[in-house]
Design an enzyme around this catalytic site. Structure first.
Site, PDB file in Angstrom:
ATOM      1  N   TYR A 135      -9.509  -0.008  -5.181  1.00  0.00           N
ATOM      2  CA  TYR A 135      -8.767  -1.458  -4.811  1.00  0.00           C
ATOM      3  C   TYR A 135      -8.872  -2.466  -6.091  1.00  0.00           C
ATOM      4  O   TYR A 135      -7.930  -3.220  -6.228  1.00  0.00           O
ATOM      5  CB  TYR A 135      -9.682  -1.954  -3.718  1.00  0.00           C
ATOM      6  CG  TYR A 135      -9.440  -1.719  -2.372  1.00  0.00           C
ATOM      7  CD1 TYR A 135      -9.201  -0.238  -2.073  1.00  0.00           C
ATOM      8  CD2 TYR A 135      -9.221  -2.398  -1.278  1.00  0.00           C
ATOM      9  CE1 TYR A 135      -8.681   0.141  -0.861  1.00  0.00           C
ATOM     10  CE2 TYR A 135      -9.014  -2.184  -0.136  1.00  0.00           C
ATOM     11  CZ  TYR A 135      -8.495  -0.872   0.209  1.00  0.00           C
ATOM     12  OH  TYR A 135      -8.198  -0.545   1.420  1.00  0.00           O
ATOM     13  N   CYS A 153      -4.954  -0.916  -6.953  1.00  0.00           N
ATOM     14  CA  CYS A 153      -3.813  -1.191  -6.161  1.00  0.00           C
ATOM     15  C   CYS A 153      -3.703  -2.595  -5.918  1.00  0.00           C
ATOM     16  O   CYS A 153      -2.658  -3.180  -6.014  1.00  0.00           O
ATOM     17  CB  CYS A 153      -3.785  -0.478  -5.170  1.00  0.00           C
ATOM     18  SG  CYS A 153      -4.859  -0.931  -3.791  1.00  0.00           S
ATOM     19  N   GLU A 213      -6.298  -6.519   5.362  1.00  0.00           N
ATOM     20  CA  GLU A 213      -6.406  -5.162   4.571  1.00  0.00           C
ATOM     21  C   GLU A 213      -7.490  -4.993   3.672  1.00  0.00           C
ATOM     22  O   GLU A 213      -8.233  -4.038   3.258  1.00  0.00           O
ATOM     23  CB  GLU A 213      -5.200  -4.437   4.303  1.00  0.00           C
ATOM     24  CG  GLU A 213      -4.824  -3.101   4.603  1.00  0.00           C
ATOM     25  CD  GLU A 213      -5.588  -2.375   3.086  1.00  0.00           C
ATOM     26  OE1 GLU A 213      -5.983  -1.183   3.198  1.00  0.00           O
ATOM     27  OE2 GLU A 213      -5.419  -2.974   2.081  1.00  0.00           O
ATOM     28  N   CYS A 264      -3.728   7.433  -1.687  1.00  0.00           N
ATOM     29  CA  CYS A 264      -4.890   7.392  -2.476  1.00  0.00           C
ATOM     30  C   CYS A 264      -6.058   8.068  -1.385  1.00  0.00           C
ATOM     31  O   CYS A 264      -7.174   8.528  -1.779  1.00  0.00           O
ATOM     32  CB  CYS A 264      -5.119   5.992  -2.715  1.00  0.00           C
ATOM     33  SG  CYS A 264      -3.871   5.136  -3.044  1.00  0.00           S
ATOM     34  N   HIS A 323     -12.651   5.695  -3.052  1.00  0.00           N
ATOM     35  CA  HIS A 323     -11.874   4.574  -2.239  1.00  0.00           C
ATOM     36  C   HIS A 323     -11.817   3.416  -2.702  1.00  0.00           C
ATOM     37  O   HIS A 323     -11.156   2.424  -3.008  1.00  0.00           O
ATOM     38  CB  HIS A 323     -11.439   4.475  -0.790  1.00  0.00           C
ATOM     39  CG  HIS A 323     -10.375   4.268  -0.289  1.00  0.00           C
ATOM     40  ND1 HIS A 323      -9.089   4.797  -0.921  1.00  0.00           N
ATOM     41  CD2 HIS A 323      -9.778   3.439   0.593  1.00  0.00           C
ATOM     42  CE1 HIS A 323      -8.006   4.216  -0.213  1.00  0.00           C
ATOM     43  NE2 HIS A 323      -8.415   3.299   0.607  1.00  0.00           N
ATOM     44  N   GLU A 350      -0.766   2.139   9.488  1.00  0.00           N
ATOM     45  CA  GLU A 350      -1.958   2.886   9.925  1.00  0.00           C
ATOM     46  C   GLU A 350      -1.616   3.450  11.316  1.00  0.00           C
ATOM     47  O   GLU A 350      -0.819   2.998  12.075  1.00  0.00           O
ATOM     48  CB  GLU A 350      -3.162   2.000   9.988  1.00  0.00           C
ATOM     49  CG  GLU A 350      -3.816   1.736   8.754  1.00  0.00           C
ATOM     50  CD  GLU A 350      -3.043   0.952   7.815  1.00  0.00           C
ATOM     51  OE1 GLU A 350      -2.358   0.177   8.170  1.00  0.00           O
ATOM     52  OE2 GLU A 350      -3.176   1.279   6.435  1.00  0.00           O
ATOM     53  N   CYS A 399       0.932  -1.128  -0.069  1.00  0.00           N
ATOM     54  CA  CYS A 399       0.036  -0.093  -0.081  1.00  0.00           C
ATOM     55  C   CYS A 399       0.782   1.075   0.082  1.00  0.00           C
ATOM     56  O   CYS A 399       1.860   1.320   0.867  1.00  0.00           O
ATOM     57  CB  CYS A 399      -1.014   0.000   1.159  1.00  0.00           C
ATOM     58  SG  CYS A 399      -1.993   1.465   1.375  1.00  0.00           S
ATOM     59  N   THR A 457      -4.479   5.381   7.192  1.00  0.00           N
ATOM     60  CA  THR A 457      -3.457   4.872   6.469  1.00  0.00           C
ATOM     61  C   THR A 457      -2.225   5.969   6.338  1.00  0.00           C
ATOM     62  O   THR A 457      -2.991   7.096   6.137  1.00  0.00           O
ATOM     63  CB  THR A 457      -3.735   4.164   4.968  1.00  0.00           C
ATOM     64  OG1 THR A 457      -4.594   3.283   5.403  1.00  0.00           O
ATOM     65  CG2 THR A 457      -2.634   3.935   4.308  1.00  0.00           C
TER      66      THR A 457
END
Ligand code: SF4
Ligand code: FE
Length: 507
Positions: free
Chosen positions: A297, A300, A444, A104, A293, A258, A100, A191
């Site tokens: 996914y 990424c 995650e 973003c 968001h 995080e 990660c 994050t």
């Protein structure tokens, strides 16, 4: 200021003095703290790749505010192309870092706030949008990394914010002053916070009139007075200190770091307040942010799937089994699942639309489908990677034993694969798969950007079950097809009677 390089980003972090705690102690320098290094280096790639001409299309954009070329991580999407290039950027960075890269969430916060402040002002005649545009320009001009802070700790989930025994389990306004507001509360599992420049905070759920004080959105520097960051633990996090092999992904880490962000009576000047009491817009802000968001996914995590599929293939070759029909079948399965998620991500971008503000948003139904698929398929393709890699991913001796002059030679001799490939390479690949397929990246993928239940609620809301029921009813003529006459100029009975007469008899 021009776009920053990775090195300039890291140097810029040195100028900030956030209050950070990790492993029971205060962190004096974020940049020099060894356990943060992989996260920082991963985030630095969001800067570094933007400097590279080969990735210009994905990594940079033209600001709608200044017309300047900016890093796409500070851009408000203004076309379908922008939305598509954003997910391409995320797949690219997933491939380059296998983790990660954290930036973003702030990007999505910027976009959701841009869109929502415009609508708030339209209804209430407030000045949030103009304020926000000034802030956005500041972010773009300085190429800042923002931590997008949405999730409150929430306390008793059956109660609304104002009903909680401790009023601080949701961030709220405790005082309004002439020059700004004072906020208290916390945001959980945010994050990239320790290595961000700024925090953009948004409400975590739709709220009613009694929750007015909780309907608040604002931005503060990470080192604002009263802000404390407490870094989260992750599976195998101390492996980062264990050399080059055992960390699995020594350069970039395995998941984004995080933190729990505590706002202890933090003062926010009015020019950084983007919502204050407009509870009827909290739902819109949350849904817009979550949609963005969730759409990410399929970018990424698919980039990560590309890496783990490559690692599994490497292992299959090294074991001499890459031509086995079983292995080839698993490889095809992994690829098919990853490309399905990618297709969803592209689709929700291509099906995006223009908002009142002029900015573009993704298709929310498809964005939630992207994320729901990720919550299932990630576990599945990681399971297949474990299958291909073999049990050594959880039984292999440590790097320290490998370096030990007494026993290292035995590990080198007996853990070797195909002749000609050093055992050390094989160990590196096994550790990479272990960390990606067994580590913290799995939950995650499940909980990041909202847990599966949140996606299912959005999908249920937008699935139009009634409309679909009507399709079935018209097919079996329980209900008349209301468009039928318009299309054919006839009733259904007339049309099908004529059709039956025109068709040759079957008997
Ligand atoms: Fe970006 Fe993916 Fe990390 Fe979210 S999980 S911050 S979308 S890299
Ligand atoms: Fe995430």
């Amino acid at each position: 200021m021009a776009m920053k390089s990775g090195k300039e980003y890291i140097e810029s972090l040195r100028k900030l003095k956030p209050t950070v705690y990790a492993f029971g102690g205060k962190v004096e320098s974020v940049v020099d703290y060894p356990l943060f290094r992989p996260h920082i280096v991963a985030a630095a790639m969001t800067y570094e790749l933007a400097k590279h001409p080969e990735f210009e299309k994905e990594m940079t954009a033209t600001s709608n505010l200044t017309g300047q070329k900016i890093n796409r991580f500070t851009h408000v999407h203004h076309s379908i192309d922008d939305l598509v290039n954003k997910v391409k950027m995320m797949r690219l960075l997933g491939q380059k870092t296998a983790t990660c890269f954290q930036r973003c969430v702030g990007l999505d916060g910027l976009n959701a706030t841009y869109i929502t402040t415009y609508d708030i002002d339209k209804k209430y005649g407030t000045k949030y949008h103009e304020r926000f545009k000034k802030y956005l320009k500041y972010v773009q001009d300085n190429d800042l990394m923002l931590a997008g802070a949405m999730s409150d700790p929430k306390g008793d989930r059956s109660l609304r914010p104002h009903q909680q025994q401790d009023p601080d389990v949701y961030v709220h306004v405790v005082e309004k002053k002439d020059d700004g507001i004072v906020v208290r509360g916390a945001k959980a599992h945010i994050t990239g916070t320790v290595n961000a420049h700024e925090i953009i905070a948004m409400p975590t759920r739709a709220m009613g009139v009694e929750d007015k004080d909780y309907a608040v959105s604002f931005a503060v520097p990470v080192d604002a007075k009263g802000v404390t960051l407490i870094f989260g633990r992750q599976t195998n996090d101390t492996r980062r200190l264990d050399g080059e092999i055992d960390p699995g992904n020594a350069k970039y880490g395995i998941v984004g770091g995080e933190a729990l962000i505590v706002f202890d009576n933090v003062f926010v000047p009015w020019d950084r307040v983007f919502m204050c009491g407009e509870y009827d817009f909290t739902g819109q802000l949350v849904e817009t942010f979550a949609g963005f968001h969730r759409s990410n996914y399929g970018g990424c995590k698919v980039g990560l799937a590309d890496v783990v599929t490559g690692a599994a293939y490497w292992m299959a070759e090294n074991n001499g089994v890459e031509k086995s029909p079983y292995i080839r079948d698993l490889m095809a399965e992994m690829t098919s699942m990853a490309e399905t998620c990618w297709s969803c991500s592209l689709a929700c971008s291509y099906q995006g639309s223009k908002t009142n503000s002029g900015a573009y948003t993704i298709n929310p139904l498809l964005a939630n489908v992207v994320k729901l698929n990720i919550t299932k398929f990630t576990y599945e393709w990681m399971r297949l990677a474990q299958d291909i890699a073999g049990g050594l991913i959880i039984t292999m001796p440590s790097e320290k034993d490998f370096r030990n002059p007494e026993v290292g030679k035995y590990i080198d001799k007996y853990l070797v694969g195909k002749a000609g490939t050093p055992t050390e390479h094989r160990m590196k690949m096994l550790r990479l798969i272990e960390n990606m397929a067994v580590g913290a990246g799995l939950p995650e993928a499940l909980h990041g950007a909202g847990s599966p239940q949140a996606q299912k609620m959005m999908i249920q809301r937008r699935a139009n079950f009634e409309g679909k029921k009507e399709l079935a009813e018209t097919i079996v003529s329980i209900k008349p097809d209301k468009y039928f006459k318009e299309i054919t100029g006839k009733t259904e009975d007339e049309y099908f009677k004529e059709l039956r007469e025109a068709l040759p008899k079957c008997d």
